[in-house]
Design a protein around this motif. Structure first.
Motif, PDB file in Angstrom:
ATOM      1  N   ALA A  79     112.170 -33.106  -7.815  1.00 38.00           N
ATOM      2  CA  ALA A  79     113.528 -32.699  -8.179  1.00 38.00           C
ATOM      3  C   ALA A  79     114.383 -33.888  -8.621  1.00 38.00           C
ATOM      4  O   ALA A  79     115.355 -33.709  -9.344  1.00 38.00           O
ATOM      5  N   THR A  80     114.023 -35.100  -8.220  1.00 38.39           N
ATOM      6  CA  THR A  80     114.866 -36.266  -8.518  1.00 38.39           C
ATOM      7  C   THR A  80     114.220 -37.283  -9.446  1.00 38.39           C
ATOM      8  O   THR A  80     114.867 -38.247  -9.841  1.00 38.39           O
ATOM      9  N   GLY A  81     112.957 -37.090  -9.811  1.00 38.47           N
ATOM     10  CA  GLY A  81     112.315 -38.087 -10.655  1.00 38.47           C
ATOM     11  C   GLY A  81     111.010 -37.602 -11.246  1.00 38.47           C
ATOM     12  O   GLY A  81     110.519 -36.511 -10.953  1.00 38.47           O
ATOM     13  N   ILE A  82     110.445 -38.460 -12.091  1.00 42.11           N
ATOM     14  CA  ILE A  82     109.189 -38.161 -12.759  1.00 42.11           C
ATOM     15  C   ILE A  82     108.421 -39.468 -12.946  1.00 42.11           C
ATOM     16  O   ILE A  82     109.023 -40.529 -13.148  1.00 42.11           O
ATOM     17  N   ARG A  83     107.098 -39.392 -12.846  1.00 43.34           N
ATOM     18  CA  ARG A  83     106.253 -40.561 -13.093  1.00 43.34           C
ATOM     19  C   ARG A  83     105.359 -40.212 -14.274  1.00 43.34           C
ATOM     20  O   ARG A  83     104.710 -39.165 -14.285  1.00 43.34           O
ATOM     21  N   ILE A  84     105.350 -41.097 -15.266  1.00 37.95           N
ATOM     22  CA  ILE A  84     104.608 -40.852 -16.489  1.00 37.95           C
ATOM     23  C   ILE A  84     103.757 -42.069 -16.839  1.00 37.95           C
ATOM     24  O   ILE A  84     103.995 -43.172 -16.342  1.00 37.95           O
ATOM     25  N   ALA A  85     102.768 -41.868 -17.710  1.00 35.06           N
ATOM     26  CA  ALA A  85     101.945 -42.959 -18.229  1.00 35.06           C
ATOM     27  C   ALA A  85     102.397 -43.257 -19.654  1.00 35.06           C
ATOM     28  O   ALA A  85     102.615 -42.335 -20.449  1.00 35.06           O
ATOM     29  N   CYS A  86     102.554 -44.547 -19.962  1.00 34.59           N
ATOM     30  CA  CYS A  86     103.016 -44.976 -21.287  1.00 34.59           C
ATOM     31  C   CYS A  86     102.127 -46.085 -21.814  1.00 34.59           C
ATOM     32  O   CYS A  86     101.572 -46.870 -21.043  1.00 34.59           O
ATOM     33  N   ASP A  87     102.029 -46.182 -23.129  1.00 35.01           N
ATOM     34  CA  ASP A  87     101.286 -47.279 -23.748  1.00 35.01           C
ATOM     35  C   ASP A  87     102.081 -48.574 -23.750  1.00 35.01           C
ATOM     36  O   ASP A  87     101.507 -49.654 -23.839  1.00 35.01           O
ATOM     37  N   GLU A  88     103.405 -48.477 -23.701  1.00 34.52           N
ATOM     38  CA  GLU A  88     104.268 -49.655 -23.739  1.00 34.52           C
ATOM     39  C   GLU A  88     105.100 -49.742 -22.470  1.00 34.52           C
ATOM     40  O   GLU A  88     105.453 -48.722 -21.875  1.00 34.52           O
ATOM     41  N   ASN A  89     105.432 -50.976 -22.074  1.00 34.11           N
ATOM     42  CA  ASN A  89     106.298 -51.187 -20.922  1.00 34.11           C
ATOM     43  C   ASN A  89     107.732 -50.799 -21.287  1.00 34.11           C
ATOM     44  O   ASN A  89     108.202 -51.097 -22.384  1.00 34.11           O
ATOM     45  N   ILE A  90     108.391 -50.118 -20.385  1.00 37.70           N
ATOM     46  CA  ILE A  90     109.809 -49.797 -20.551  1.00 37.70           C
ATOM     47  C   ILE A  90     110.540 -50.558 -19.457  1.00 37.70           C
ATOM     48  O   ILE A  90     110.253 -50.363 -18.273  1.00 37.70           O
ATOM     49  N   PRO A  91     111.460 -51.459 -19.810  1.00 33.04           N
ATOM     50  CA  PRO A  91     112.139 -52.279 -18.803  1.00 33.04           C
ATOM     51  C   PRO A  91     112.907 -51.451 -17.770  1.00 33.04           C
ATOM     52  O   PRO A  91     113.452 -50.384 -18.095  1.00 33.04           O
ATOM     53  N   ILE A  92     112.917 -51.934 -16.536  1.00 27.26           N
ATOM     54  CA  ILE A  92     113.671 -51.302 -15.461  1.00 27.26           C
ATOM     55  C   ILE A  92     115.139 -51.208 -15.863  1.00 27.26           C
ATOM     56  O   ILE A  92     115.666 -52.094 -16.536  1.00 27.26           O
ATOM     57  N   ASP A  93     115.793 -50.137 -15.490  1.00 30.12           N
ATOM     58  CA  ASP A  93     117.192 -49.804 -15.768  1.00 30.12           C
ATOM     59  C   ASP A  93     117.435 -49.301 -17.191  1.00 30.12           C
ATOM     60  O   ASP A  93     118.571 -49.022 -17.554  1.00 30.12           O
ATOM     61  N   THR A  94     116.381 -49.139 -17.988  1.00 28.05           N
ATOM     62  CA  THR A  94     116.535 -48.555 -19.317  1.00 28.05           C
ATOM     63  C   THR A  94     116.825 -47.067 -19.167  1.00 28.05           C
ATOM     64  O   THR A  94     116.129 -46.362 -18.435  1.00 28.05           O
ATOM     65  N   GLU A  95     117.860 -46.572 -19.845  1.00 24.56           N
ATOM     66  CA  GLU A  95     118.153 -45.141 -19.843  1.00 24.56           C
ATOM     67  C   GLU A  95     117.351 -44.491 -20.963  1.00 24.56           C
ATOM     68  O   GLU A  95     117.311 -44.994 -22.083  1.00 24.56           O
ATOM     69  N   ILE A  96     116.684 -43.381 -20.622  1.00 26.39           N
ATOM     70  CA  ILE A  96     115.829 -42.699 -21.588  1.00 26.39           C
ATOM     71  C   ILE A  96     116.114 -41.204 -21.580  1.00 26.39           C
ATOM     72  O   ILE A  96     116.661 -40.666 -20.621  1.00 26.39           O
ATOM     73  N   ALA A  97     115.738 -40.550 -22.681  1.00 26.32           N
ATOM     74  CA  ALA A  97     115.817 -39.095 -22.784  1.00 26.32           C
ATOM     75  C   ALA A  97     114.415 -38.544 -22.570  1.00 26.32           C
ATOM     76  O   ALA A  97     113.441 -39.092 -23.089  1.00 26.32           O
ATOM     77  N   LEU A  98     114.309 -37.494 -21.784  1.00 27.82           N
ATOM     78  CA  LEU A  98     113.029 -36.858 -21.496  1.00 27.82           C
ATOM     79  C   LEU A  98     113.041 -35.432 -22.023  1.00 27.82           C
ATOM     80  O   LEU A  98     114.052 -34.740 -21.916  1.00 27.82           O
ATOM     81  N   GLN A  99     111.922 -35.005 -22.578  1.00 22.50           N
ATOM     82  CA  GLN A  99     111.755 -33.607 -22.952  1.00 22.50           C
ATOM     83  C   GLN A  99     110.423 -33.164 -22.376  1.00 22.50           C
ATOM     84  O   GLN A  99     109.359 -33.629 -22.796  1.00 22.50           O
ATOM     85  N   ILE A 100     110.478 -32.297 -21.383  1.00 19.96           N
ATOM     86  CA  ILE A 100     109.293 -31.825 -20.681  1.00 19.96           C
ATOM     87  C   ILE A 100     108.932 -30.446 -21.205  1.00 19.96           C
ATOM     88  O   ILE A 100     109.777 -29.558 -21.292  1.00 19.96           O
ATOM     89  N   LYS A 101     107.664 -30.274 -21.578  1.00 20.01           N
ATOM     90  CA  LYS A 101     107.180 -28.981 -22.061  1.00 20.01           C
ATOM     91  C   LYS A 101     106.046 -28.523 -21.161  1.00 20.01           C
ATOM     92  O   LYS A 101     105.240 -29.336 -20.724  1.00 20.01           O
ATOM     93  N   PRO A 102     105.965 -27.222 -20.882  1.00 18.94           N
ATOM     94  CA  PRO A 102     104.919 -26.724 -19.989  1.00 18.94           C
ATOM     95  C   PRO A 102     103.532 -26.893 -20.591  1.00 18.94           C
ATOM     96  O   PRO A 102     103.363 -26.795 -21.804  1.00 18.94           O
TER      97      PRO A 102
END
Length: 67
Positions: free
Chosen positions: A5-28
């Protein structure tokens, strides 16, 4: 992908720096156990894993209404 309910863990090819704000779009996936939604989040943690991809933990800041 792992989510709560408060977060998500994902796998990425590139490092995303801590504190970076991102937009997420989750599809079933095919089993449709996760509803479709969009959210704004902030990267809380990022680690390079054994298969040379990054495991990124994102704190969900705001869930957005899908149009």
């Amino acid at each position: 992908m792992d989510y709560s309910a408060t977060g998500i863990r994902i796998a990425c090819d590139e490092n995303i720096p801590i504190d970076t704000e991102i937009a997420l779009q989750i599809k079933p996936g095919s089993n449709k156990t996760i509803p479709e939604y969009s959210a704004e989040g902030r990267v809380a943690h990022s680690d390079l894993n054994d298969d040379q991809r990054y495991t990124v933990s994102v704190k969900i800041l705001k869930v957005l209404r899908n149009s």
